[in-house]
Design a protein around this motif. Structure first.
Motif, short mmCIF file in Angstrom:
data_model
loop_
_atom_site.label_atom_id
_atom_site.label_comp_id
_atom_site.label_asym_id
_atom_site.label_seq_id
_atom_site.Cartn_x
_atom_site.Cartn_y
_atom_site.Cartn_z
N LEU A 118 0.83 -1.20 0.00
CA LEU A 118 0.00 0.00 0.00
C LEU A 118 0.87 1.25 0.00
O LEU A 118 0.59 2.22 -0.73
CB LEU A 118 -0.94 -0.01 1.21
N LYS A 119 1.93 1.25 0.79
CA LYS A 119 2.84 2.40 0.82
C LYS A 119 3.48 2.63 -0.55
O LYS A 119 3.56 3.76 -1.01
CB LYS A 119 3.95 2.18 1.87
N LYS A 120 3.93 1.55 -1.18
CA LYS A 120 4.54 1.65 -2.51
C LYS A 120 3.54 2.20 -3.51
O LYS A 120 3.86 3.07 -4.33
CB LYS A 120 5.06 0.30 -2.99
N ASP A 121 2.30 1.68 -3.48
CA ASP A 121 1.27 2.13 -4.41
C ASP A 121 0.96 3.62 -4.23
O ASP A 121 0.72 4.33 -5.20
CB ASP A 121 -0.01 1.30 -4.24
N LYS A 122 0.97 4.09 -2.99
CA LYS A 122 0.66 5.50 -2.73
C LYS A 122 1.80 6.41 -3.19
O LYS A 122 1.55 7.57 -3.53
CB LYS A 122 0.36 5.71 -1.24
N ARG A 123 3.02 5.90 -3.18
CA ARG A 123 4.17 6.69 -3.65
C ARG A 123 4.18 6.82 -5.16
O ARG A 123 4.71 7.78 -5.69
CB ARG A 123 5.48 6.05 -3.19
#
Length: 124
Positions: A118-123
């Protein structure tokens, strides 16, 4: 949509599994101790009144089918629970589950992977 009682949830679980059913079909799949036929018929009528079921009539026989699918019900029920018991916070739900020892190490690892994704997708 009105919340279900535990008996109503049990009946809905059977009907979701069967996809469509007569009262006697539900009764046949009901675990012991089975309720009386008339009690089960009343629960099914209540589910229809609440908007969870509809029926098709064949002569004097009603075949019931779900109007709401199980996934939609789970989503609504979970959101209601989070709102009512956890102040609308997913963090509070997870904190509760950790405190109650309801998450295995495997569960925690999978949650950690989901959070990282999720963190990667938001970045991006």
């Amino acid at each position: 949509m009105e919340a279900l009682t535990s008996n109503e949830e049990q009946v809905m679980g059977i009907i979701w599994q069967l996809e469509k059913a007569l009262v006697r079909d539900v009764l046949n799949h009901y675990p012991e101790p089975k309720p009386p036929y008339t009690t089960l018929a009343s629960i099914i009528k209540q589910l229809e009144k609440k908007g969870y079921l509809d029926h098709q009539t064949y002569g004097t026989t009603h075949e019931y089918f779900p109007v709401i699918n199980k996934k939609t019900y789970q989503h609504r029920s979970f959101n209601r629970m989070v709102k009512n018991y956890f102040e609308g916070s997913a963090k509070n739900v997870l904190s509760f589950m950790v405190a109650e020892n309801k998450l295995s190490e495997k569960d925690l690892n999978e949650l950690e992977e989901m959070v990282e994704k999720l963190k990667k997708d938001k970045r991006s």
